[in-house]
Design an enzyme around this catalytic site. Structure first.
Site, short mmCIF file in Angstrom:
data_model
loop_
_atom_site.label_atom_id
_atom_site.label_comp_id
_atom_site.label_asym_id
_atom_site.label_seq_id
_atom_site.Cartn_x
_atom_site.Cartn_y
_atom_site.Cartn_z
N ASP A 1 1.00 -1.33 -0.02
CA ASP A 1 0.13 -0.15 0.03
C ASP A 1 0.94 1.31 0.12
O ASP A 1 2.03 1.28 0.53
CB ASP A 1 -0.94 -0.11 1.38
N GLY A 2 0.41 2.32 -0.72
CA GLY A 2 0.91 3.61 -0.50
C GLY A 2 1.72 4.12 -1.77
O GLY A 2 2.32 5.21 -1.90
N TRP B 1 2.97 8.02 -2.67
CA TRP B 1 4.31 8.07 -2.82
C TRP B 1 4.37 8.92 -4.23
O TRP B 1 5.11 10.05 -4.17
CB TRP B 1 4.85 6.63 -3.45
N HIS C 1 2.90 3.08 -8.87
CA HIS C 1 2.76 1.79 -9.07
C HIS C 1 4.06 1.11 -9.88
O HIS C 1 4.56 0.26 -9.58
CB HIS C 1 1.67 1.34 -10.02
N GLU D 1 -12.12 -4.75 -5.76
CA GLU D 1 -12.57 -3.36 -5.78
C GLU D 1 -11.41 -2.39 -6.54
O GLU D 1 -11.96 -1.48 -6.84
CB GLU D 1 -12.50 -2.67 -4.35
N ARG E 1 -11.53 1.91 -9.90
CA ARG E 1 -10.52 2.89 -10.01
C ARG E 1 -10.62 3.48 -11.43
O ARG E 1 -11.18 3.01 -12.19
CB ARG E 1 -8.96 2.54 -9.74
N LEU F 1 10.75 -21.14 -3.72
CA LEU F 1 9.70 -20.29 -2.97
C LEU F 1 8.52 -20.38 -3.91
O LEU F 1 8.50 -20.08 -5.20
CB LEU F 1 10.18 -18.61 -3.22
N ARG G 1 -5.50 -1.93 8.29
CA ARG G 1 -6.69 -2.79 7.85
C ARG G 1 -6.46 -4.05 7.07
O ARG G 1 -5.43 -4.15 6.46
CB ARG G 1 -7.66 -1.76 6.67
N GLU H 1 0.26 -13.18 12.59
CA GLU H 1 0.63 -11.86 13.22
C GLU H 1 0.70 -10.66 12.29
O GLU H 1 1.23 -10.81 11.10
CB GLU H 1 2.24 -12.38 13.99
C1 FPP Z 1 -1.85 -0.02 -3.52
O1 FPP Z 1 -1.45 1.45 -3.62
C2 FPP Z 1 -1.10 -0.66 -4.49
C3 FPP Z 1 -1.85 -1.38 -5.69
C4 FPP Z 1 -3.35 -0.96 -5.83
C5 FPP Z 1 -1.24 -1.87 -6.71
C6 FPP Z 1 0.09 -2.75 -6.09
C7 FPP Z 1 0.69 -2.91 -7.37
C8 FPP Z 1 2.20 -2.89 -7.58
C9 FPP Z 1 3.13 -2.92 -6.28
C10 FPP Z 1 2.62 -2.98 -8.96
C11 FPP Z 1 3.31 -4.04 -9.30
C12 FPP Z 1 2.90 -5.53 -8.70
C13 FPP Z 1 3.31 -6.67 -9.38
C14 FPP Z 1 3.24 -7.77 -8.59
C15 FPP Z 1 3.71 -6.67 -10.76
P1 FPP Z 1 -2.38 2.58 -3.60
O2 FPP Z 1 -2.77 3.07 -4.95
O3 FPP Z 1 -3.77 2.18 -3.04
O4 FPP Z 1 -1.79 3.77 -2.81
P2 FPP Z 1 -2.44 4.79 -1.84
O5 FPP Z 1 -3.29 4.36 -0.83
O6 FPP Z 1 -1.36 5.99 -1.46
O7 FPP Z 1 -3.30 5.54 -2.90
#
Ligand code: FPP
Length: 238
Positions: free
Chosen positions: A16-17, A21, A33, A63, A67, A127, A190, A203
């Site tokens: 998340d984040g 970022w 992303h 969900e 977006r 893995l 969450r 954990e």
């Molecule tokens: C949450 O950040 C992250 C996602 C919805 C996507 C996660 C995807 C990647 C890390 C990209 C590549 C992954 C793979 C496995 C190819 P957010 O957009 O909800 O961040 P925010 O809460 O700051 O808005």
């Protein structure tokens, strides 16, 4: 991390984040992303290095389809790109990739990329990497329930015999141990519809780090935190 401490066999991560970022740098969210892909590489390598058996990454939730369409298509392209770039590297590292979720909702190129990476990494034994894409835990439990009810109506199982194992064996994670450690980045506290059944005794470690900045050192910090816990599974310590 302590060499003498118990290692988590299965680590799950809510990445998340990415959006924050990017926004903090006045960049469009999809660039967050894209930067998150580097952190995916970091945790895969870190998990192999310490001997974690299963790594589960929540990459795209059911969900997330709601977006803005440019963000959804950027995420789908990133997934294809990640697979195209990393499939042979992952196979070489001994990683076996499983992509779990409602895959029928993926675009045809993304679905082809998923089939490809699962095929070329099928021999990996170091893995197991579970990538959760188009995944929602309640939908997974609903599916498992439908399968059980259908078997009961067909007379294949006696409803009185349905137990934890019967349900677990019909989830997408069938055959995987439950996560020992669940990490969520960016300080949010969450579960967000991720592995609800499977995290019963997991954990939790909340990291303040935004996902694109997450490194293997942060993974080791989470594992060290895990090693300090007294896991009781509902019992008392002795
Ligand atoms: C949450 O950040 C992250 C996602 C919805 C996507 C996660 C995807 C990647 C890390 C990209 C590549 C992954 C793979 C496995 C190819 P957010 O957009 O909800 O961040 P925010 O809460 O700051 O808005």
């Amino acid at each position: 991390m302590r060499a003498d401490g118990a290692l988590p066999r299965h680590v799950a991560i809510i990445m998340d984040g990415n959006g924050r970022w990017a926004q903090g740098r006045m960049l469009p969210r999809p660039l967050g992303h894209r930067s998150g892909m580097k952190a995916v590489r970091e945790v895969v390598e870190g998990a192999i290095e310490v001997g974690v058996e299963v790594l589960s990454l929540f990459a795209f939730s059911s969900e997330n389809w709601t977006r803005p369409s440019d963000e959804v298509s950027a995420l789908m392209h990133l997934l294809e790109e990640y697979i195209a770039k990393e499939a042979s590297e992952l196979a070489g590292q001994g990683v076996r990739v499983h992509v779990l979720g409602e895959l029928e909702r993926l675009t045809p190129p993304a679905a082809r990329a998923v089939a490809h990476v699962q095929e070329v990494t099928a021999q990996g034994t170091k893995l197991r990497l579970n990538l959760f894409i188009s995944y929602g835990s309640r939908a997974e439990i609903v599916q498992a329930t439908r399968a059980l009810v259908a078997d009961a109506i067909a007379g294949k199982i006696d409803p009185a015999q349905i137990d934890d194992a019967a349900i677990a064996s019909r989830l997408l994670t069938a055959g995987c141990p439950d996560p020992d450690l669940l990490i969520r980045t960016s300080g949010e506290q969450r579960i967000s519809n991720f592995l609800l059944w499977q995290v019963a005794y997991t954990e939790l470690h909340i990291s303040p780090v935004l996902w694109p900045d997450f490194t293997r050192a942060d993974l080791y910090t989470a594992i060290l935190d895990f090693q300090s816990r007294d896991r009781r599974f509902g019992r008392v310590s002795v």
